[in-house]
Scaffold this motif. Structure first.
Motif, PDB file in Angstrom:
ATOM      1  N   THR A   1      -0.165 -10.791  -0.691  1.00 55.29           N
ATOM      2  CA  THR A   1      -0.989 -11.038  -0.492  1.00 55.29           C
ATOM      3  C   THR A   1      -2.057 -12.264   0.652  1.00 55.29           C
ATOM      4  OG1 THR A   1      -1.457 -10.557  -3.223  1.00 55.29           O
ATOM      5  CG2 THR A   1      -3.639 -11.214  -2.146  1.00 55.29           C
ATOM      6  N   VAL A   2      -1.476 -12.930   0.440  1.00 56.20           N
ATOM      7  CA  VAL A   2      -2.065 -14.232   1.734  1.00 56.20           C
ATOM      8  C   VAL A   2      -1.660 -13.969   3.134  1.00 56.20           C
ATOM      9  CG1 VAL A   2      -1.088 -16.213   2.223  1.00 56.20           C
ATOM     10  CG2 VAL A   2      -1.167 -16.139  -0.129  1.00 56.20           C
ATOM     11  N   ASP A   3      -0.721 -12.930   2.686  1.00 52.53           N
ATOM     12  CA  ASP A   3      -0.267 -12.496   4.481  1.00 52.53           C
ATOM     13  C   ASP A   3      -0.839 -11.674   4.691  1.00 52.53           C
ATOM     14  OD1 ASP A   3       2.464 -13.997   4.943  1.00 52.53           O
ATOM     15  OD2 ASP A   3       3.270 -12.349   4.080  1.00 52.53           O
ATOM     16  N   ARG A   4      -1.003 -10.482   3.822  1.00 49.71           N
ATOM     17  CA  ARG A   4      -2.734  -9.713   3.611  1.00 49.71           C
ATOM     18  C   ARG A   4      -3.808 -10.170   4.907  1.00 49.71           C
ATOM     19  NH1 ARG A   4      -2.766  -4.456   1.346  1.00 49.71           N
ATOM     20  NH2 ARG A   4      -5.129  -4.321   2.395  1.00 49.71           N
ATOM     21  N   ILE A   5      -4.006 -10.860   3.863  1.00 47.38           N
ATOM     22  CA  ILE A   5      -5.183 -12.004   4.232  1.00 47.38           C
ATOM     23  C   ILE A   5      -5.361 -12.696   4.894  1.00 47.38           C
ATOM     24  CG2 ILE A   5      -6.725 -13.818   3.769  1.00 47.38           C
ATOM     25  CD1 ILE A   5      -6.224 -13.425   0.735  1.00 47.38           C
ATOM     26  N   ALA A   6      -4.253 -13.119   5.773  1.00 48.15           N
ATOM     27  CA  ALA A   6      -3.982 -13.826   7.279  1.00 48.15           C
ATOM     28  C   ALA A   6      -4.104 -13.057   8.541  1.00 48.15           C
ATOM     29  CB  ALA A   6      -2.049 -14.691   7.045  1.00 48.15           C
ATOM     30  N   ALA A   7      -3.122 -11.952   8.100  1.00 49.78           N
ATOM     31  CA  ALA A   7      -3.137 -10.703   8.747  1.00 49.78           C
ATOM     32  C   ALA A   7      -4.711 -10.257   9.521  1.00 49.78           C
ATOM     33  CB  ALA A   7      -2.348 -10.019   8.636  1.00 49.78           C
TER      34      ALA A   7
ATOM     35  N   ASP B   1      -7.597 -10.417  12.735  1.00 52.64           N
ATOM     36  CA  ASP B   1      -7.593  -9.411  13.590  1.00 52.64           C
ATOM     37  C   ASP B   1      -9.525  -9.171  13.888  1.00 52.64           C
ATOM     38  OD1 ASP B   1      -5.021  -7.517  13.459  1.00 52.64           O
ATOM     39  OD2 ASP B   1      -6.207  -6.630  11.335  1.00 52.64           O
ATOM     40  N   LEU B   2      -9.999 -10.219  13.000  1.00 55.01           N
ATOM     41  CA  LEU B   2     -11.486 -10.269  12.774  1.00 55.01           C
ATOM     42  C   LEU B   2     -11.123 -11.611  14.439  1.00 55.01           C
ATOM     43  CD1 LEU B   2     -11.741 -10.474   8.915  1.00 55.01           C
ATOM     44  CD2 LEU B   2     -12.470  -8.975  11.103  1.00 55.01           C
ATOM     45  N   GLY B   3     -10.572 -11.515  14.438  1.00 55.21           N
ATOM     46  CA  GLY B   3     -10.539 -13.328  15.365  1.00 55.21           C
ATOM     47  C   GLY B   3     -10.704 -14.154  15.253  1.00 55.21           C
ATOM     48  N   ILE B   4     -10.257 -14.638  13.413  1.00 52.94           N
ATOM     49  CA  ILE B   4      -9.634 -16.456  12.692  1.00 52.94           C
ATOM     50  C   ILE B   4      -8.444 -16.423  12.688  1.00 52.94           C
ATOM     51  CG2 ILE B   4     -10.527 -16.985  10.031  1.00 52.94           C
ATOM     52  CD1 ILE B   4     -12.440 -15.531   9.889  1.00 52.94           C
TER      53      ILE B   4
ATOM     54  N   ASN C   1      -7.858 -19.895  12.902  1.00 47.40           N
ATOM     55  CA  ASN C   1      -7.392 -21.608  12.212  1.00 47.40           C
ATOM     56  C   ASN C   1      -7.993 -21.381  11.266  1.00 47.40           C
ATOM     57  OD1 ASN C   1      -6.590 -23.222  15.120  1.00 47.40           O
ATOM     58  ND2 ASN C   1      -8.982 -21.777  15.140  1.00 47.40           N
ATOM     59  N   TYR C   2      -6.986 -21.701   9.875  1.00 44.71           N
ATOM     60  CA  TYR C   2      -7.175 -21.132   8.691  1.00 44.71           C
ATOM     61  C   TYR C   2      -5.942 -21.479   7.803  1.00 44.71           C
ATOM     62  CZ  TYR C   2      -3.981 -16.851   9.924  1.00 44.71           C
ATOM     63  OH  TYR C   2      -3.055 -16.664  10.352  1.00 44.71           O
ATOM     64  N   MET C   3      -6.478 -21.363   6.290  1.00 45.08           N
ATOM     65  CA  MET C   3      -5.394 -22.281   5.473  1.00 45.08           C
ATOM     66  C   MET C   3      -5.667 -21.039   4.221  1.00 45.08           C
ATOM     67  SD  MET C   3      -4.777 -23.058   1.968  1.00 45.08           S
ATOM     68  CE  MET C   3      -6.474 -23.723   1.696  1.00 45.08           C
ATOM     69  N   VAL C   4      -4.712 -20.152   3.821  1.00 46.28           N
ATOM     70  CA  VAL C   4      -4.714 -19.178   2.847  1.00 46.28           C
ATOM     71  C   VAL C   4      -4.256 -19.116   2.046  1.00 46.28           C
ATOM     72  CG1 VAL C   4      -5.129 -16.919   2.033  1.00 46.28           C
ATOM     73  CG2 VAL C   4      -5.174 -17.727   4.932  1.00 46.28           C
ATOM     74  N   GLU C   5      -4.709 -19.411   0.122  1.00 40.33           N
ATOM     75  CA  GLU C   5      -3.700 -19.747  -0.860  1.00 40.33           C
ATOM     76  C   GLU C   5      -3.762 -19.225  -1.803  1.00 40.33           C
ATOM     77  OE1 GLU C   5      -3.547 -21.738  -4.811  1.00 40.33           O
ATOM     78  OE2 GLU C   5      -5.453 -22.182  -3.839  1.00 40.33           O
ATOM     79  N   VAL C   6      -3.046 -18.416  -2.544  1.00 44.04           N
ATOM     80  CA  VAL C   6      -3.326 -17.640  -3.266  1.00 44.04           C
ATOM     81  C   VAL C   6      -2.465 -18.026  -4.498  1.00 44.04           C
ATOM     82  CG1 VAL C   6      -3.426 -14.864  -4.542  1.00 44.04           C
ATOM     83  CG2 VAL C   6      -4.043 -15.619  -2.336  1.00 44.04           C
ATOM     84  N   THR C   7      -2.857 -18.493  -5.541  1.00 44.20           N
ATOM     85  CA  THR C   7      -2.287 -18.406  -6.823  1.00 44.20           C
ATOM     86  C   THR C   7      -1.049 -20.077  -6.424  1.00 44.20           C
ATOM     87  OG1 THR C   7      -0.081 -16.889  -6.992  1.00 44.20           O
ATOM     88  CG2 THR C   7      -2.838 -16.136  -7.904  1.00 44.20           C
ATOM     89  N   GLY C   8      -1.651 -20.316  -5.286  1.00 44.39           N
ATOM     90  CA  GLY C   8      -0.637 -21.124  -5.098  1.00 44.39           C
ATOM     91  C   GLY C   8       0.693 -20.806  -3.858  1.00 44.39           C
TER      92      GLY C   8
ATOM     93  N   ILE D   1      -0.176 -20.039   3.771  1.00 36.77           N
ATOM     94  CA  ILE D   1      -0.266 -19.995   4.604  1.00 36.77           C
ATOM     95  C   ILE D   1      -0.843 -20.607   5.603  1.00 36.77           C
ATOM     96  CG2 ILE D   1      -0.864 -17.866   5.970  1.00 36.77           C
ATOM     97  CD1 ILE D   1       1.092 -16.986   6.633  1.00 36.77           C
ATOM     98  N   ALA D   2      -0.270 -21.877   6.294  1.00 37.45           N
ATOM     99  CA  ALA D   2      -1.780 -21.852   7.282  1.00 37.45           C
ATOM    100  C   ALA D   2      -1.431 -22.021   8.967  1.00 37.45           C
ATOM    101  CB  ALA D   2      -1.137 -23.789   6.973  1.00 37.45           C
ATOM    102  N   LYS D   3      -2.882 -21.423   9.382  1.00 41.56           N
ATOM    103  CA  LYS D   3      -1.959 -21.623  10.965  1.00 41.56           C
ATOM    104  C   LYS D   3      -3.149 -22.566  11.977  1.00 41.56           C
ATOM    105  CE  LYS D   3      -1.568 -18.389  14.149  1.00 41.56           C
ATOM    106  NZ  LYS D   3      -3.156 -18.245  15.099  1.00 41.56           N
ATOM    107  N   GLY D   4      -2.611 -22.836  12.617  1.00 41.85           N
ATOM    108  CA  GLY D   4      -4.149 -23.626  13.809  1.00 41.85           C
ATOM    109  C   GLY D   4      -3.944 -24.844  13.971  1.00 41.85           C
TER     110      GLY D   4
END
Length: 342
Positions: free
Chosen positions: A181-187, A191-194, A196-203, A206-209
């Protein structure tokens, strides 16, 4: 054990100057809520070219809802639950994401000679850790034997867009679904041009930028005390990596002074009994980090270290030794984080 160290989690506005003049203000948008029996927290750097927080929130929720409809073992109407109810010898058309996860799980099972196995749900149930569990207690040998007769990744196959089972298997994708799920949200963010992010789901995360001030996303790894106390062990600067920390310190029961972890070894039919308290895995894929974390907890430090050396995996093991926690890092982890590895 993973704790985000981001400062100024509300709205951060910075101004930067360039030859062309003032650049647009950037800020950190925060999305959070319940999911998968736990929570998610997402932070991304927004500017005039990125979606607004409410629009990004809709995108995230759509992904969370889709994963729940397809892979939940607690929803009777999910695709996975419907498959679990089918008798031996059945085939059922399944969504592509479910087949993708099962394909990756099969790869981990073969690499580990069955120590990782998504058909483990009957065993989880008899030990009291599964969706059909009632009480957590030591099951009888007969109950364990019966559960193991309905397990085995080798009895599961993919035929086109159908999933088939030779015996009465009950699948559990919880060891990789959150990372996926984390990978899906990051991908989707990419696609949306974001970017620089940190995505955390139930622990799983993934972080980028970078953040608006140019600093990296910092992730704290805590010692696995399990008593509510938080002791900082490592702080990692993450850019483009998925992170998983798995441990036996939160979900367990005790009987006659013996601790029984929720992490079960499919080969023995029993909870792990070694001194590995926790393991952190770093991988480009959060799904891979998620699955590998579970596998390494089953293997323990000695077998696990052999496995990560053989396959080039960045991992940090924390063992209980003489009443203390001792850290052991793989060569790939030391290369990624040399200061922490010394």
């Amino acid at each position: 054990m993973l704790r985000n160290l981001l400062q100024g989690a509300g709205v951060i506005t910075v101004m930067s100057l360039a030859l062309a003049g003032c650049q647009p203000a950037e800020r950190v948008e925060v999305l959070s809520g319940p999911t998968m029996g736990s929570t998610y927290t997402i932070k991304y750097v927004a500017n005039k070219t990125t979606p607004a927080a409410d629009a990004a929130g809709v995108v995230v929720q759509n992904i969370l809802d889709e994963v729940d409809r397809q892979m939940s073992t607690y929803r009777a109407d999910s695709d996975l639950s419907r498959f679990n109810k089918l008798p031996a010898g059945s085939c059922e058309q399944m969504p592509a994401p479910v087949l993708e996860l099962i394909g990756y799980a099969d790869e981990l099972s073969r690499l580990s000679e069955g120590r990782f196995d998504i058909t483990i749900q009957p065993l989880l149930n008899v030990w009291g850790f599964g969706p059909a569990s009632r009480d957590r207690q030591i099951p009888s040998e007969e109950a364990i034997s019966e559960a193991r007769s309905r397990m085995g990744y080798q009895h599961l196959s993919i035929e086109g867009n159908q999933l088939c089972k030779e015996v009465d298997l009950k699948l559990d994708l919880n060891s990789i679904a959150a990372g996926y799920t984390v990978d899906r949200i990051a991908a989707k963010f990419e696609d949306l041009g974001i970017h620089n992010y940190m995505v955390e789901v139930t622990g799983e995360l993934i972080a980028k930028g970078k953040k608006p001030d140019g600093s990296p996303w910092r992730i704290a790894i805590e010692q696995p005390l399990g008593n509510g106390e938080r002791v900082l062990q490592r702080v990692l600067e993450i850019d483009g990596w998925g992170v998983n920390t798995s441990g036996d310190y939160r979900n367990y029961f005790e009987e006659d002074g013996i601790r029984f972890s929720h992490t079960l070894d499919a080969k023995t039919g029993a909870p792990i009994a070694h001194n590995l308290a926790a393991v952190t895995v770093i991988d480009r894929s959060a799904m891979a980090a998620d699955g590998l974390g579970t596998l390494l907890m089953v293997l323990g430090k000695d077998e696990g270290m052999k496995f990560v050396r053989q396959h080039g995996i960045a991992a940090l093991f924390v063992t209980r030794e003489n009443g203390e926690f001792v850290s052991h890092v793989s060569p790939d982890f030391e290369q990624l984080f040399p200061e922490q590895g010394r």
